[in-house]
Design a protein around this motif. Structure first.
Motif: not given
Length: 316
Positions: A73-80, A112-122, A152-157
């Motif tokens: 379970a990816v948590d944005a705060e923990a990922a940051l 937007g940073l939250r989604d980068v962190l979530l997808t970054g862990k994946v 969610f998937l368009n992290v560049n934008h």
């Protein structure tokens, strides 16, 4: 070549169940699969009847042929915090930021940073190696619903207004590179109903505009009609022969009480109309020209045995 399977769908279509079944299907012949959720709902823990998942990869199931399914379970705060430690070596300083609420503040004002962190862990889990080989043969992501999947998937934008250069921008570019490669496929879960099908059509158009690959459309909870096409046509027109209904009831040992035939005919009419609407929605899905996978409705609900049954359907 696909190793990252992103599963999305409108809420209520069973996307988490399908993601779990897909992970079990992939955990074949000794393969290791990571099943990831990012919405904070702990849906996987409930589905597999295990305690709430921490921000640690934990084995939750063993496949029929000995493969293993791990969950995270990816948590944005923990990922940051992990990101800050990895790239800026903050260590205890990062944890101090978390205690004063700075981490939550940052991810709130910059979604937007939250989604980068979530997808970054994946992204990290999909590419990670151990002992000279990939740590996981496949990663299955229980992603946000279709209404949010493109964003969610368009992290560049999403990071365009946050960072033009630097580690965050570099990570976003690397994530998009993987998402647009042969490594990744997006699977969309739907029901044969108007709103889920429309959201699926819209999502396919949006995802393809982002150069993301569609793996398959999973039509979930499919119900087979016990009536043939001729009978369905009669039921729609409310012309089912009373004599045939009476004969069928007698054959089943049932005496037709007053009003029963009318009630049965009305039920058959409603059923036939629903079947017609489902077939129209299936035609709309088929018109996409994508691979379509059907999963049957399980009337007794979802448990461990049902998950393995769904996994077998996906395998076959």
């Amino acid at each position: 070549m696909a190793r990252l399977h992103v599963v999305t769908g409108k809420g209520g279509t069973g996307k988490t169940t399908v993601a779990a079944a897909m992970a079990l299907a992939l955990a074949d012949q000794g393969k290791r699969v990571l099943l990831v959720e990012v919405e904070g709902r702990q849906g996987l823990a409930q589905l597999f009847d295990v305690p709430p998942l921490p921000y640690v990869e934990r084995r939750i199931a063993v496949g029929p042929a000995g493969g293993e399914v791990f969950a995270l379970a990816v948590d944005a705060e923990a990922a940051l915090l992990e990101y800050l430690d990895m790239y800026y070596h903050l260590g205890r300083a990062g944890k101090a930021l978390d205690k004063i609420g700075a981490v939550d503040f940052v991810t709130t004002i910059a979604p937007g940073l939250r989604d980068v962190l979530l997808t970054g862990k994946v992204y990290e889990a999909t590419r990670r190696k151990a002992h000279g080989r990939l740590a996981y043969d496949a990663v299955v992501l229980d992603a946000p619903p279709t209404g949010r999947i493109g964003r969610f998937l368009n992290v560049n934008h999403e990071v365009a207004g946050l960072a033009k250069v630097g580690p965050i921008r570099n990570q976003a570019d690397a994530i998009m590179g993987m998402l647009r490669s042969d490594v990744t496929q997006v699977h969309l879960v739907t029901l044969l109903e108007e709103m889920p099908v429309q959201e699926t059509l819209d999502a396919v158009e949006q995802l393809e505009a982002l150069d993301l690959r569609i793996g398959s459309i999973v039509v979930n909870m499919v119900r087979r009609s016990p009536l043939d096409d001729e009978t369905l046509a009669l039921a729609v027109k409310e012309k089912l022969p009373v004599a045939e209904l009476t004969k069928g009831l007698r054959a089943a040992g049932i005496t037709a009480a007053k009003g029963m035939l009318t009630t049965l005919a009305a039920e058959a009419h409603d059923h036939a109309v629903r079947v017609g609407l489902e077939r129209e929605n299936r035609d709309r899905i088929d018109a996409l020209g994508k691979k379509v996978t059907e999963l049957a409705l399980l009337p007794d609900g979802i448990d461990h045995g049902a998950l393995f049954d769904l996994a077998e359907e996906l395998r076959s």
